[in-house]
Design an enzyme around this catalytic site. Structure first.
Site, mmCIF file in Angstrom:
data_model
loop_
_atom_site.group_PDB
_atom_site.id
_atom_site.type_symbol
_atom_site.label_atom_id
_atom_site.label_comp_id
_atom_site.label_asym_id
_atom_site.label_seq_id
_atom_site.Cartn_x
_atom_site.Cartn_y
_atom_site.Cartn_z
ATOM 1 N N HIS A 105 -10.133 6.067 -4.324
ATOM 2 C CA HIS A 105 -10.441 7.279 -5.095
ATOM 3 C C HIS A 105 -11.883 7.745 -4.910
ATOM 4 C CE1 HIS A 105 -6.784 6.177 -7.807
ATOM 5 N NE2 HIS A 105 -6.429 6.741 -6.673
ATOM 6 N N CYS A 151 -19.796 23.657 3.517
ATOM 7 C CA CYS A 151 -19.908 23.160 4.899
ATOM 8 C C CYS A 151 -19.260 21.787 5.076
ATOM 9 C CB CYS A 151 -21.357 23.137 5.358
ATOM 10 S SG CYS A 151 -22.350 21.841 4.589
ATOM 11 N N GLU A 199 -3.223 -6.852 -20.558
ATOM 12 C CA GLU A 199 -1.885 -6.656 -21.126
ATOM 13 C C GLU A 199 -0.849 -6.423 -20.039
ATOM 14 O OE1 GLU A 199 -2.370 -2.107 -22.530
ATOM 15 O OE2 GLU A 199 -3.429 -3.586 -23.795
HETATM 16 C C1 BJW Z 1 -8.445 -5.308 -18.154
HETATM 17 C C2 BJW Z 1 -9.640 -5.538 -18.787
HETATM 18 C C3 BJW Z 1 -10.256 -6.750 -18.498
HETATM 19 C C4 BJW Z 1 -9.001 -3.652 -19.442
HETATM 20 N N1 BJW Z 1 -9.674 -7.589 -17.647
HETATM 21 N N2 BJW Z 1 -7.880 -6.162 -17.321
HETATM 22 C C5 BJW Z 1 4.857 10.933 -9.667
HETATM 23 C C6 BJW Z 1 5.008 10.002 -8.668
HETATM 24 C C7 BJW Z 1 4.019 9.809 -7.731
HETATM 25 C C8 BJW Z 1 2.829 10.514 -7.806
HETATM 26 C C9 BJW Z 1 2.696 11.443 -8.808
HETATM 27 C C10 BJW Z 1 3.684 11.654 -9.707
HETATM 28 N N3 BJW Z 1 3.267 12.638 -10.547
HETATM 29 C C11 BJW Z 1 2.020 13.006 -10.196
HETATM 30 C C12 BJW Z 1 1.655 12.287 -9.144
HETATM 31 C C13 BJW Z 1 0.384 12.338 -8.460
HETATM 32 C C14 BJW Z 1 -0.774 11.687 -9.176
HETATM 33 C C15 BJW Z 1 -0.329 10.583 -10.123
HETATM 34 O O1 BJW Z 1 -0.182 9.437 -9.764
HETATM 35 N N4 BJW Z 1 -0.155 10.893 -11.392
HETATM 36 C C16 BJW Z 1 0.340 9.909 -12.363
HETATM 37 C C17 BJW Z 1 -0.694 9.736 -13.469
HETATM 38 C C18 BJW Z 1 1.676 10.340 -12.826
HETATM 39 N N5 BJW Z 1 -1.584 11.158 -8.120
HETATM 40 C C19 BJW Z 1 -2.406 11.892 -7.426
HETATM 41 O O2 BJW Z 1 -2.553 13.093 -7.673
HETATM 42 C C20 BJW Z 1 -3.150 11.243 -6.297
HETATM 43 N N6 BJW Z 1 -3.017 12.008 -5.120
HETATM 44 C C21 BJW Z 1 -1.843 12.205 -4.521
HETATM 45 O O3 BJW Z 1 -0.805 11.735 -4.960
HETATM 46 O O4 BJW Z 1 -1.920 12.955 -3.384
HETATM 47 C C22 BJW Z 1 -0.703 13.422 -2.810
HETATM 48 C C23 BJW Z 1 -0.374 14.730 -3.483
HETATM 49 C C24 BJW Z 1 -1.045 15.853 -3.100
HETATM 50 C C25 BJW Z 1 -0.731 17.058 -3.718
HETATM 51 C C26 BJW Z 1 0.194 17.091 -4.756
HETATM 52 C C27 BJW Z 1 0.819 15.926 -5.158
HETATM 53 C C28 BJW Z 1 0.516 14.734 -4.517
HETATM 54 C C29 BJW Z 1 -4.642 11.176 -6.598
HETATM 55 C C30 BJW Z 1 -4.940 10.319 -7.770
HETATM 56 C C31 BJW Z 1 -6.435 10.408 -8.105
HETATM 57 C C32 BJW Z 1 -6.776 9.612 -9.351
HETATM 58 N N7 BJW Z 1 -8.105 9.934 -9.745
HETATM 59 C C33 BJW Z 1 -8.708 9.208 -10.864
HETATM 60 C C34 BJW Z 1 -10.103 9.828 -11.148
HETATM 61 C C35 BJW Z 1 -11.098 9.397 -10.085
HETATM 62 C C36 BJW Z 1 -12.429 10.025 -10.264
HETATM 63 C C37 BJW Z 1 -13.116 9.601 -11.541
HETATM 64 O O5 BJW Z 1 -13.383 8.418 -11.783
HETATM 65 O O6 BJW Z 1 -13.429 10.492 -12.320
HETATM 66 O O7 BJW Z 1 -8.816 7.823 -10.538
HETATM 67 S S1 BJW Z 1 -7.695 9.202 -12.321
HETATM 68 C C38 BJW Z 1 -8.106 7.571 -12.816
HETATM 69 O O8 BJW Z 1 -6.929 6.742 -12.781
HETATM 70 C C39 BJW Z 1 -9.042 7.028 -11.725
HETATM 71 C C40 BJW Z 1 -8.516 5.631 -11.549
HETATM 72 O O9 BJW Z 1 -8.904 5.106 -10.289
HETATM 73 C C41 BJW Z 1 -7.049 5.800 -11.695
HETATM 74 C C42 BJW Z 1 -6.298 4.525 -12.035
HETATM 75 O O10 BJW Z 1 -6.698 4.007 -13.243
HETATM 76 P P1 BJW Z 1 -6.843 2.417 -13.425
HETATM 77 O O11 BJW Z 1 -7.904 1.917 -12.543
HETATM 78 O O12 BJW Z 1 -5.530 1.785 -13.331
HETATM 79 O O13 BJW Z 1 -7.442 2.349 -14.910
HETATM 80 P P2 BJW Z 1 -6.689 2.443 -16.330
HETATM 81 O O14 BJW Z 1 -7.703 2.843 -17.321
HETATM 82 O O15 BJW Z 1 -5.474 3.265 -16.252
HETATM 83 O O16 BJW Z 1 -6.215 0.952 -16.611
HETATM 84 C C43 BJW Z 1 -7.127 -0.085 -16.874
HETATM 85 C C44 BJW Z 1 -6.341 -1.383 -16.930
HETATM 86 O O17 BJW Z 1 -7.254 -2.458 -17.067
HETATM 87 C C45 BJW Z 1 -5.384 -1.470 -18.132
HETATM 88 O O18 BJW Z 1 -4.124 -1.943 -17.671
HETATM 89 C C46 BJW Z 1 -6.037 -2.515 -19.048
HETATM 90 O O19 BJW Z 1 -5.083 -3.315 -19.754
HETATM 91 C C47 BJW Z 1 -6.781 -3.353 -18.055
HETATM 92 N N8 BJW Z 1 -7.996 -3.997 -18.578
HETATM 93 N N9 BJW Z 1 -9.900 -4.418 -19.612
HETATM 94 C C48 BJW Z 1 -8.447 -7.238 -17.093
HETATM 95 N N10 BJW Z 1 -11.406 -7.075 -19.115
HETATM 96 ZN ZN ZN Z 2 -23.269 22.708 2.718
#
Ligand code: BJW
Ligand code: ZN
Length: 238
Positions: free
Chosen positions: A116, A127, A213
Site C-alpha cells: 500500500h 509529471c 483476535e
Molecule cells: C493486533 C495488535 C497487536 C491490533 N498484535 N494484532 C470485494 C472484493 C475484493 C476487493 C474489493 C471488494 N470490494 C472492494 C474491493 C476493493 C478494495 C477492498 O478490499 N475493499 C474492502 C474493504 C472491501 N481494495 C482496493 O481498492 C485495493 N485496490 C484494488 O483492489 O485495486 C483493484 C481495483 C481497481 C479499481 C477498482 C476496483 C479494484 C486497494 C486497497 C488500498 C487500501 N488502502 C489503505 C490505506 C493506505 C494508506 C493509508 O495508510 O492512509 O490501506 S486502507 C487500510 O486498510 C490500509 C491498510 O493497509 C489496510 C488493511 O488494514 P490492516 O492492516 O489489516 O489493519 P486493520 O486496522 O484493519 O486491522 C488491524 C488488525 O490488527 C486487527 O485484526 C487487530 O485485531 C490486530 N491487532 N493490535 C497483533 N498488538
Molecule cells: Zn511534477
C-alpha cells in the site's frame, strides 16, 4: 501451540511474512479498524480515496501530515525487530506489508514489499515524479512539485487504486512459492492483500496467524496464535 509454530519456522525453506497495522499498534500507531482505529474517527471514503483527494487535497494532506508527525515520535517494537532478525538469520524470508509507516525499514528489514505504498513518499499528480519526503510538519499544504509545481499526493494506495507496479506481482510470486506464511496483525478484509492467505493455503503452505483476535481467515489457517504481536513473535525464534 507456540512450540509447533517454532518448529514450522525452523523447518521452513521459503518463508513469507505478511503484516498489517496490528504489528505497529504496540509502537503507538493507531490501526484502521476496531476500537481506537482510524476509521472510528474518520470515514475512509472521505480521506483514503482518489475522489476524496480530488475534492479536497488540503483536507487529505492535513490528515497525512498529522499521521506523519505522529510517526516521527514512535519507534519500531519487538514485533518489527523479530522480523528484521529473522531476515538477518534467514535472508530468504520475504516480508510483505500493508503498512505505510516505514517501521519495518527502521527496524532493519530490507526489500520490504510495501503493498500500500509508503507515507514518506510523495508523487506529482502532473509529471509523475516520485520522491522521498520526510518533512513533518510539511511546510506547505498541499505540497507542490519542485520540478513542475504540480500538486503532490501521498505515495500510498487508496481504495480503488492499483497496487504499486511490480510489487503485487512479487508478493504473489513469493506466496505462491512459499512453504510457510506468517500473517501478523491484519484484519484480512482489504483485497487483494487478504487474498494472499487462501492463496498460500491453496499452494500447500502452512499458515500461522498472529492477531489479538480472530479474523475472517482464522478458521482457514493451520495455527492461530491469539495475543500481541510484540509478545508472541519474539517467542518464535527462541
Ligand atoms: C493486533 C495488535 C497487536 C491490533 N498484535 N494484532 C470485494 C472484493 C475484493 C476487493 C474489493 C471488494 N470490494 C472492494 C474491493 C476493493 C478494495 C477492498 O478490499 N475493499 C474492502 C474493504 C472491501 N481494495 C482496493 O481498492 C485495493 N485496490 C484494488 O483492489 O485495486 C483493484 C481495483 C481497481 C479499481 C477498482 C476496483 C479494484 C486497494 C486497497 C488500498 C487500501 N488502502 C489503505 C490505506 C493506505 C494508506 C493509508 O495508510 O492512509 O490501506 S486502507 C487500510 O486498510 C490500509 C491498510 O493497509 C489496510 C488493511 O488494514 P490492516 O492492516 O489489516 O489493519 P486493520 O486496522 O484493519 O486491522 C488491524 C488488525 O490488527 C486487527 O485484526 C487487530 O485485531 C490486530 N491487532 N493490535 C497483533 N498488538
Ligand atoms: Zn511534477
Amino acid at each position: 501451540m507456540i512450540e509447533k509454530a517454532r518448529e514450522w519456522i525452523r523447518e521452513s525453506r521459503r518463508p513469507v511474512a505478511l503484516t498489517g497495522a496490528g504489528i505497529s499498534a504496540e509502537s503507538g500507531v493507531p490501526t484502521f479498524r476496531g476500537a481506537g482505529g482510524l476509521w472510528r474517527q474518520f470515514r475512509a471514503e472521505d480521506l483514503a480515496t482518489p475522489q476524496a483527494f480530488h475534492r479536497d487535497p488540503k483536507l487529505v494532506w492535513e490528515w497525512y501530515d498529522f499521521r506523519r508527525q505522529s510517526l516521527k515520535g514512535v519507534e519500531p517494537n519487538a514485533g518489527h525487530t523479530f522480523l528484521a532478525r529473522w531476515q538477518m538469520r534467514r535472508p530468504e524470508v520475504v516480508l510483505i506489508t500493508q503498512n505505510v509507516d516505514g517501521l519495518h525499514d527502521r527496524a532493519g528489514s530490507r526489500n520490504v514489499l510495501k503493498l500500500h505504498g509508503d507515507i514518506w513518499m510523495v508523487r506529482c499528480t502532473v509529471c509523475g515524479r516520485e520522491t522521498r519526503n520526510e518533512e513533518a510538519p510539511l511546510d506547505e499544504i498541499p505540497p507542490s512539485c519542485a520540478d513542475c509545481t504540480g500538486l503532490l499526493r501521498p505515495g500510498v494506495v487508496w481504495f480503488g487504486e492499483s497496487l504499486p507496479p511490480g510489487v503485487w506481482e512479487r508478493a504473489e510470486d513469493a506466496v505462491d512459492d512459499c512453504d510457510l506464511l506468517l500473517v501478523v496483525g491484519t484484519s484480512a478484509v482489504v483485497y487483494p492483500a487478504a487474498g494472499l492467505v487462501p492463496s498460500a493455503k491453496s499452494h500447500g503452505a502452512r499458515v500461522i496467524e498472529v492477531n489479538l483476535e480472530e479474523t475472517p481467515v482464522s478458521g482457514t489457517v493451520d495455527l492461530s496464535l491469539l495475543g500481541k504481536a510484540g509478545e508472541i513473535l519474539p517467542e518464535l525464534l527462541r
